[in-house]
Design an enzyme around this catalytic site. Sequence first.
Site, PDB file in Angstrom:
ATOM      1  N   ARG A   1      -2.083  -6.134  -8.521  1.00 56.98           N
ATOM      2  CA  ARG A   1      -1.007  -7.113  -8.330  1.00 56.98           C
ATOM      3  C   ARG A   1      -1.029  -8.213  -9.381  1.00 56.98           C
ATOM      4  O   ARG A   1      -0.014  -8.668  -9.851  1.00 56.98           O
ATOM      5  CB  ARG A   1      -1.116  -7.756  -6.940  1.00 56.98           C
ATOM      6  CG  ARG A   1      -0.757  -6.830  -5.810  1.00 56.98           C
ATOM      7  CD  ARG A   1      -1.225  -7.358  -4.504  1.00 56.98           C
ATOM      8  NE  ARG A   1      -2.671  -7.525  -4.518  1.00 56.98           N
ATOM      9  CZ  ARG A   1      -3.416  -7.774  -3.477  1.00 56.98           C
ATOM     10  NH1 ARG A   1      -2.866  -7.958  -2.313  1.00 56.98           N
ATOM     11  NH2 ARG A   1      -4.724  -7.894  -3.573  1.00 56.98           N
TER      12      ARG A   1
ATOM     13  N   LYS B   1     -15.416  -8.592   3.110  1.00 54.96           N
ATOM     14  CA  LYS B   1     -14.425  -9.162   4.024  1.00 54.96           C
ATOM     15  C   LYS B   1     -15.021  -9.436   5.398  1.00 54.96           C
ATOM     16  O   LYS B   1     -16.005  -8.828   5.802  1.00 54.96           O
ATOM     17  CB  LYS B   1     -13.226  -8.219   4.145  1.00 54.96           C
ATOM     18  CG  LYS B   1     -12.452  -8.167   2.825  1.00 54.96           C
ATOM     19  CD  LYS B   1     -11.177  -7.388   2.941  1.00 54.96           C
ATOM     20  CE  LYS B   1     -10.424  -7.446   1.613  1.00 54.96           C
ATOM     21  NZ  LYS B   1      -9.347  -6.454   1.551  1.00 54.96           N
TER      22      LYS B   1
ATOM     23  N   HIS C   1       0.843  -1.206   0.000  1.00 52.41           N
ATOM     24  CA  HIS C   1       0.000   0.000   0.000  1.00 52.41           C
ATOM     25  C   HIS C   1       0.873   1.249   0.000  1.00 52.41           C
ATOM     26  O   HIS C   1       0.631   2.196  -0.750  1.00 52.41           O
ATOM     27  CB  HIS C   1      -0.862   0.066   1.278  1.00 52.41           C
ATOM     28  CG  HIS C   1      -1.956  -0.949   1.373  1.00 52.41           C
ATOM     29  ND1 HIS C   1      -2.147  -1.716   2.491  1.00 52.41           N
ATOM     30  CD2 HIS C   1      -2.944  -1.282   0.511  1.00 52.41           C
ATOM     31  CE1 HIS C   1      -3.207  -2.498   2.319  1.00 52.41           C
ATOM     32  NE2 HIS C   1      -3.709  -2.255   1.117  1.00 52.41           N
TER      33      HIS C   1
ATOM     34  N   SER D   1      -3.066  -7.436   2.979  1.00 50.05           N
ATOM     35  CA  SER D   1      -3.341  -7.308   4.418  1.00 50.05           C
ATOM     36  C   SER D   1      -3.683  -8.668   5.014  1.00 50.05           C
ATOM     37  O   SER D   1      -3.337  -8.950   6.158  1.00 50.05           O
ATOM     38  CB  SER D   1      -4.500  -6.335   4.655  1.00 50.05           C
ATOM     39  OG  SER D   1      -4.152  -5.052   4.223  1.00 50.05           O
TER      40      SER D   1
HETATM   41  O1  PNS Z   1      -8.448  -2.743   0.451  1.00 52.52           O
HETATM   42  P1  PNS Z   1      -9.727  -3.295  -0.116  1.00 52.52           P
HETATM   43  O2  PNS Z   1     -10.468  -4.079   0.947  1.00 52.52           O
HETATM   44  O3  PNS Z   1      -9.509  -4.108  -1.359  1.00 52.52           O
HETATM   45  O4  PNS Z   1     -10.617  -2.027  -0.505  1.00 52.52           O
HETATM   46  C1  PNS Z   1     -11.901  -2.203  -1.055  1.00 52.52           C
HETATM   47  C2  PNS Z   1     -12.723  -0.926  -0.910  1.00 52.52           C
HETATM   48  C3  PNS Z   1     -12.832  -0.538   0.564  1.00 52.52           C
HETATM   49  C4  PNS Z   1     -12.072   0.186  -1.698  1.00 52.52           C
HETATM   50  C5  PNS Z   1     -14.139  -1.252  -1.490  1.00 52.52           C
HETATM   51  O5  PNS Z   1     -14.724  -2.321  -0.768  1.00 52.52           O
HETATM   52  C6  PNS Z   1     -15.064  -0.038  -1.455  1.00 52.52           C
HETATM   53  O6  PNS Z   1     -15.002   0.788  -2.342  1.00 52.52           O
HETATM   54  N1  PNS Z   1     -15.871   0.058  -0.394  1.00 52.52           N
HETATM   55  C7  PNS Z   1     -16.802   1.168  -0.204  1.00 52.52           C
HETATM   56  C8  PNS Z   1     -18.233   0.771  -0.614  1.00 52.52           C
HETATM   57  C9  PNS Z   1     -18.361   0.830  -2.112  1.00 52.52           C
HETATM   58  O7  PNS Z   1     -18.331   1.890  -2.703  1.00 52.52           O
HETATM   59  N2  PNS Z   1     -18.462  -0.363  -2.745  1.00 52.52           N
HETATM   60  C10 PNS Z   1     -18.482  -0.453  -4.194  1.00 52.52           C
HETATM   61  C11 PNS Z   1     -19.874  -0.581  -4.730  1.00 52.52           C
HETATM   62  S1  PNS Z   1     -20.555  -2.170  -4.375  1.00 52.52           S
END
Ligand code: PNS
Length: 163
Positions: free
Chosen positions: A91, A41, A17, A129
């Site tokens: 990745r 998650k 990150h 993570s």
């Molecule tokens: O580090 P991550 O867990 O891969 O990040 C994912 C994240 C937090 C960016 C994604 O889950 C997200 O955008 N969450 C906010 C809610 C949202 O906008 N979801 C997308 C539409 S379903």
Amino acid sequence: MSVAICPGSFDPITLGHLNIIRRTAQIFDKVVVCIMFNSTKTTPMFSVEERVEMVRKVVERIPNVEVDTADGLLAEYAKRYEGAVLVKGLRAASDFEYEFQMNLINKKINPSLETMFLTASEKYTFLSSSVVREMARYGADLSDFVPCEIIDDVEKKAQLWRH
Ligand code: PNS
């Protein structure tokens, strides 16, 4: 002023990150690292407050990086910054499939929102993570995985989880 948003759950922030955040900070005038909820998650290891504190410690010496949190939709959050671009790390091909779908959903909600991808540095392609959480639970050396500023925080939390 060009603004990038680096969103993620950062549970916890990894060296991968940090590499993406640093590189984004060299391209954009301002970077907002936004700590968010990922509904796909399981229960996070760290509370949002703990994650914010860890990210702050890690980015405090990068002058154009700010830390924020949001609990709604990312595409709605991005409307706060006119012309902001989402920046994410990629990745592997498996990341691409998920990110491609996220990009389409975000565009449906906020059609002017663009997403840019930076390819992960080769040395961090294995890192996530969840790998950090797993290694921490088994008491492994975390110095190749998380920034040195937060190694103690992660180790302490992992000890609590073991008991
Ligand atoms: O580090 P991550 O867990 O891969 O990040 C994912 C994240 C937090 C960016 C994604 O889950 C997200 O955008 N969450 C906010 C809610 C949202 O906008 N979801 C997308 C539409 S379903």
